[in-house]
Each structure stands twice: as structure tokens, then as C-alpha cells.
Design an enzyme around this catalytic site. Structure first.
Site, short mmCIF file in Angstrom:
data_model
loop_
_atom_site.label_atom_id
_atom_site.label_comp_id
_atom_site.label_asym_id
_atom_site.label_seq_id
_atom_site.Cartn_x
_atom_site.Cartn_y
_atom_site.Cartn_z
N GLY A 3 -4.29 3.91 1.51
CA GLY A 3 -3.83 2.77 0.82
C GLY A 3 -5.40 2.37 1.20
O GLY A 3 -4.26 0.55 1.93
N ALA B 198 1.95 0.25 -7.26
CA ALA B 198 3.05 -0.26 -7.13
C ALA B 198 3.39 1.31 -8.03
O ALA B 198 2.46 0.96 -9.60
CB ALA B 198 3.89 -0.66 -7.76
N LYS C 77 12.19 -9.90 -2.57
CA LYS C 77 11.13 -9.83 -2.99
C LYS C 77 10.86 -10.18 -3.63
O LYS C 77 9.72 -11.14 -4.73
CB LYS C 77 9.80 -8.85 -2.52
N HIS D 23 11.77 -13.53 -4.58
CA HIS D 23 10.52 -14.60 -4.17
C HIS D 23 9.35 -14.70 -5.27
O HIS D 23 9.39 -15.76 -5.35
CB HIS D 23 10.71 -13.94 -2.95
N GLU E 189 8.81 -17.96 -6.78
CA GLU E 189 6.83 -18.21 -7.38
C GLU E 189 6.47 -18.67 -8.28
O GLU E 189 5.45 -19.57 -8.81
CB GLU E 189 6.28 -17.08 -6.20
P1 2AM Z 1 -8.18 4.18 -4.50
O1 2AM Z 1 -9.15 3.53 -3.55
O2 2AM Z 1 -8.26 5.56 -4.37
O3 2AM Z 1 -8.23 3.64 -5.76
C1 2AM Z 1 -4.83 -0.35 -4.93
O4 2AM Z 1 -4.75 0.12 -5.88
C2 2AM Z 1 -5.18 1.16 -3.71
O5 2AM Z 1 -3.89 2.05 -4.56
C3 2AM Z 1 -5.75 2.53 -3.32
O6 2AM Z 1 -6.29 2.05 -1.89
C4 2AM Z 1 -5.75 2.97 -4.56
O7 2AM Z 1 -6.61 4.18 -3.57
C5 2AM Z 1 -4.63 3.17 -3.79
N1 2AM Z 1 -3.87 4.61 -5.73
C6 2AM Z 1 -4.25 3.84 -6.63
N2 2AM Z 1 -3.47 4.67 -7.75
C7 2AM Z 1 -3.03 5.57 -6.87
C8 2AM Z 1 -2.97 7.11 -7.61
N3 2AM Z 1 -3.01 7.67 -8.51
N4 2AM Z 1 -2.97 8.41 -5.85
C9 2AM Z 1 -2.78 7.44 -4.34
N5 2AM Z 1 -3.45 6.38 -4.75
C10 2AM Z 1 -3.69 5.68 -5.72
#
Ligand code: 2AM
Length: 503
Positions: free
Chosen positions: A12, A83, A207, A210, A214
Site C-alpha cells: 500500500g 480500511a 486508535k 484517540h 482529536e
Molecule cells: P492503489 O494505489 O493501487 O489504488 C490507499 O488507498 C492504498 O490502498 C493504495 O495503495 C491503494 O492502491 C490501496 N487500495 C485501495 N483499494 C484497494 C483494493 N480494493 N485492493 C487493494 N489495494 C487497494
């Protein structure tokens, strides 16, 4: 493809992931990095070549199999993906390449119940899972975040050296943040702002709270600013100067410091101050809302935290507010003349409300630890938040001291230091809220906190009448002041209104 072995992997590569990877590399670890979209990984590696002294230790991979195989066992793989379902997708993609005893560390802002579920599912497959809160934004991730890990002790023992190295550092005695980290030159020594929080999702739970704290911390600062602007007619830079003064006192904190800077920022696109041009609608990503919702579920009186979430929601109704401002009446604001005294009273309101906010946060965590059978160390939590994170503040040391003095403290406000602060500040706090109400200036954070304070310090509350009402319409029974607790009574109330209800 690199054949170098790595000490840890990270998936990520958005800004948080990139910065955490560089932080890890700065501490002498070889780190494998992977991103779903390989372009982002390639860009990141190319950028590092130019600017980062530790770039040789960051090794990019385009396929998950070689990424995983490069990592020393037991493998530690940090996830910094979005997330929610993206985390599950990423875990499932990794699983075919993992072996017994490998550890996945989720550094995203996961909902703690998701963390509990993921840990259960993965432990059935022999994979350890650590949910670790990471706070401090982009700069924290790069030069030292506050880290809140939870999972099994065994998995933590494996991750601990790296987590201790990369976390923010504070002076072990005074708790003052040790700053000055630069690319390739991390701060060495001091207390590291990470400790094992507990099992299951405890780290992500803490968290989340937290973040709830915030939310209200920020809201209270905004109310202080708004009152100085509206009650005293002060321009933004002058209010900024007040915050800069406050930053030298018990209020000293990251948020107060940046508020001083923000208020004094000139508009780069025109005349005047930038803050006067920023649209007054607040965004939110949801962790404050989670905190308030969970407080409702657990029956914890976190009304100030909830007020901060509601305040953002109300702010987002900009067009409706503009329309309503032409229809609904309020008083004409009367400027106060005794500026010095009012500023002092606003400071009291801010400090007392802030103490209530933390009291509510800790009260909520206490409810959760009973519900989940965790044993959390509150003094340590305050110390972990001392450096790196957004709510870092001098006064957190007082919280650590309070729990060192009495680890079973029922409420922060009952610690002698905080009791004294509330007793000294409450008159000013009341005066400010009275002025806000009289002049029609919203101050929901200050007011919610004061209602909490007054409720908490009231030996008697009108819940006697409430229990009477519940018994009247629902035969819910009541206890009596002249009988032992646990004995329940019911009265045959008059028939007439009940009959009416049944119609
Ligand atoms: P990306 O750059 O290929 O979009 C924060 O958004 C991180 O989460 C990024 O590295 C993004 O990858 C990754 N991310 C977002 N959605 C995702 C998904 N469905 N599967 C895997 N990685 C994901």
C-alpha cells in the site's frame, strides 16, 4: 527482480505507506514494498533515488509471490491500504504465499471489530495478525508516529524491535517530544511511543478513541477562535498570537501550535487572512462517528465527543444554514470590552473542556475493556500519545502521572491535579458559555463538556422523575433512596392516562 532478502514487507504505497517504508528503511531495515498498481511503486522507487539516503534498503516488487518470498521468516507484512474491504482483498491475495507463523500487521484505520474478525480468521490458518493504530499523519509516519499495536504477545515480540525503532521518541522523564529527525537521520534514544496495547482489536479501538478525542480537541479550539472573533472582534492574526501564547502554557500541544500558524497565514490568492476565505464546512472520514456510536452502544457518557461529530455534521449544511440565517432570529452580538478577562475565561473554557474530553475518552475505553475483557494501561496510553500523534500535548504527561498515582482512578477529573484545574477554571468556563448563549454564538463542545462536568459532580439528578415516568407507562420499576440498591418497586399509578395510551 531483486534477490536481496528483506526484513519486513509493506503493501500500500499511498503517502502513509511510502513514508512508513522510508522511516523503516532509515532505521537500517531492508523493506520490500508492493502496490496493487505497480506504477505507483515504480514512481516511489524512482523518487527515492534522488532524495532519500536510505533508498537502497527499499526494494520494490511487482508480483506478490516474489515480494513475500524476499521477506525473512517469520515474515512481517505491514498493510497500509484503504480500511474496509480493500484490507480483506489484500489479505486474501497474500494468503497463498504465506506460511505458518507469518505476521500481517494492519496499520490502516480499521474498525476494531473487523480487526477482531480478521485475527480470528487468520489464526485459524496459522497466521498471526496485529492490528496497529498508526497516528501522526504523513509527517508522523515519516519521522515517528504513535503506534498502538494489538494481537498475540508472541506476534508482538517479533514486531516490537522495528516498531520501537520507528515510533516517535519522547524524553523518558519529562515526556517532551524529541524532535529533529531528518531523512536518514532518525532520533535515537528516549521513550518510544509504542507499547503493546492488548489482544484482539484493542489497538485499533484505542486508535479510534484517540481520533474521537482529536475531533473534540479540534472543535474546542475552533470554538475558542470563534468566540474571540465574534465576542471580541479580533482579527485572525491577533487570535493566532493568543494561541501562540497559550502554546507556552499547560495548553501546549500540536493542535494549538498549528492553529497559531493557520490563523496567521495570509491568503496566497488575495488580501487578508486565509482562514477567512476557507469554506466553513467540515469533512470527516468516520472515526469520530465510530467513537460516538460505540459510546452510545456501551452507555458511556461521551457527549462532548459526540458534540464534535454533530458540529461537523451541522457545518456541512452550508446552504441550509445560509438560508436559515435570513429567517431564524437570534440576539444581536454585543462586543465585550474587557478583552484580557474574556481571553482568560476562554482559555479556562478550553482547558476544562479538554480535560472533560479526555475523561470521556478514558471512561469509554474503560467500558470497552470491561466488555472485551482487556487489561489496558491508561498511563501508558497517554504516554504513547505524547509524541508523533495529532493530539500530542504537554498535558498528557499529567494524565500519565495521574494514573501512576492511582491506576484505578475512576475519572480523570478526580485526580488532584485535574480537580484543581477544574475548580480554578470553572467560573471562567461558565462565564464564556453564558456569553455564548446570550449572544447566540454556538459553542456545543464547551457546553456539552460543561453539562458532563455538572452532571458528573451532581450527587442528585432528576433521573428520579425519569424512573417514575418509566414506571408509570411501562411498569419498569424503580429503586428507592431509603432502601438498599437492587430492591425494585412498582406503584399502581392512576388509570386514566394509561387507558388513553392504549386507545
Ligand atoms: P492503489 O494505489 O493501487 O489504488 C490507499 O488507498 C492504498 O490502498 C493504495 O495503495 C491503494 O492502491 C490501496 N487500495 C485501495 N483499494 C484497494 C483494493 N480494493 N485492493 C487493494 N489495494 C487497494
Amino acid at each position: 527482480m531483486s534477490t536481496k532478502t528483506t526484513d519486513i514487507g509493506l503493501v500500500g504505497l499511498a503517502v502513509m505507506g511510502q513514508n512508513l517504508a522510508l522511516n523503516i528503511a532509515d532505521h537500517g531495515y531492508n523493506i520490500a514494498v508492493y502496490n496493487r498498481n505497480p506504477e505507483k511503486m515504480r514512481d516511489f522507487i524512482a523518487q527515492n533515488l534522488a532524495n532519500e539516503p536510505s533508498h537502497e534498503r527499499v526494494i520494490g516488487f511487482e508480483d506478490l509471490a516474489s515480494f513475500v518470498l524476499s521477506i525473512k521468516r517469520p515474515r512481517k507484512i505491514v498493510l497500509l491500504v484503504k480500511a474496509g474491504s480493500a484490507t480483506d482483498v489484500t489479505i486474501n491475495a497474500l494468503l497463498p504465499f504465506l506460511e505458518q507463523g507469518d505476521i500481517i500487521i494492519d496499520g490502516g484505520n480499521a474498525l476494531w471489530t473487523d480487526t477482531i474478525r480478521r485475527e480470528k480468521e487468520l489464526s485459524a490458518k496459522g497466521i498471526d495478525f496485529i492490528g496497529s493504530g498508526v497516528s501522526g499523519g504523513e509527517t508522523g509516519a515519516r519521522f515517528g508516529p504513535s503506534l498502538m499495536p494489538s494481537g498475540t504477545r508472541k506476534a508482538w515480540a517479533s514486531l516490537e524491535p522495528i516498531w520501537r525503532d520507528i515510533a516517535a521518541k519522547v524524553d523518558a522523564k519529562t515526556g517532551e517530544p524529541l524532535e529533529g529527525a531528518a531523512p536518514g537521520k532518525p532520533v535515537v534514544g528516549g521513550f518510544s511511543c509504542t507499547e503493546y496495547i492488548g489482544p484482539d482489536g484493542a489497538g485499533h479501538y484505542v486508535k479510534m478513541v484517540h481520533n474521537g478525542i482529536e475531533y473534540i480537541d479540534m472543535q474546542l479550539i475552533c470554538e475558542a477562535y470563534w468566540l474571540m472573533k465574534n465576542l471580541l472582534g479580533m482579527p485572525a492574526d491577533e487570535i493566532g498570537a493568543v494561541f501562540k501564547e497559550w502554546n507556552k502554557t499547560e495548553l501546549s500541544s500540536f493542535l494549538i501550535e498549528i492553529t497559531g500558524d493557520i490563523l496567521q497565514q495570509k491568503d496566497p490568492a488575495g488580501d487578508g487572512f486565509l482562514v477567512d476565505k476557507i469554506l466553513d464546512t467540515a469533512g470527516q472520514k468516520g472515526t469520530g462517528q465510530w467513537t460516538a456510536a460505540n459510546a452510545l452502544e456501551l452507555g458511556a457518557p461521551a457527549n462532548a465527543i459526540a458534540a464534535a461529530v454533530y458540529a461537523r455534521a451541522l457545518s456541512s449544511l452550508k446552504e441550509e444554514r445560509v438560508d436559515a440565517s435570513k429567517i431564524l432570529q437570534g440576539p444581536v452580538i454585543k462586543h465585550e470590552t474587557d478583552k484580557k478577562a474574556i481571553i482568560e475565561a476562554i482559555k479556562n473554557a478550553l482547558y476544562c473542556s479538554k480535560i472533560c474530553a479526555y475523561a470521556q475518552g478514558f471512561q469509554l475505553i474503560d467500558k470497552a475493556q470491561v466488555a472485551y475483557n482487556w487489561k489496558l494501561n491508561f498511563g501508558e496510553l497517554a504516554q504513547i500519545w505524547r509524541g508523533g500523534c495529532i493530539i500530542r500535548a504537554r498535558f498528557l504527561q499529567k494524565i500519565t502521572d495521574a494514573y501512576a498515582l492511582n491506576s484505578r482512578l475512576k475519572n480523570l477529573m478526580l485526580d488532584p491535579y485535574f480537580t484543581n484545574a477544574m475548580n480554578e477554571g470553572q467560573a471562567g468556563w461558565r462565564k464564556v458559555i453564558a456569553l455564548a448563549v446570550t449572544n447566540g454564538i454556538p459553542a456545543q463542545g464547551f457546553s456539552a463538556a460543561l453539562a458532563y462536568y455538572d452532571g458528573y459532580r451532581s450527587a442528585s439528578l432528576p433521573a428520579n422523575l425519569l424512573q417514575g415516568q418509566r414506571d408509570y407507562f411501562g411498569a419498569h420499576t424503580y429503586e428507592r433512596t431509603d432502601k438498599p440498591r437492587g430492591e425494585f418497586f412498582h406503584v399502581d399509578w392512576p388509570e386514566f392516562p394509561r387507558k388513553q395510551l392504549e386507545i
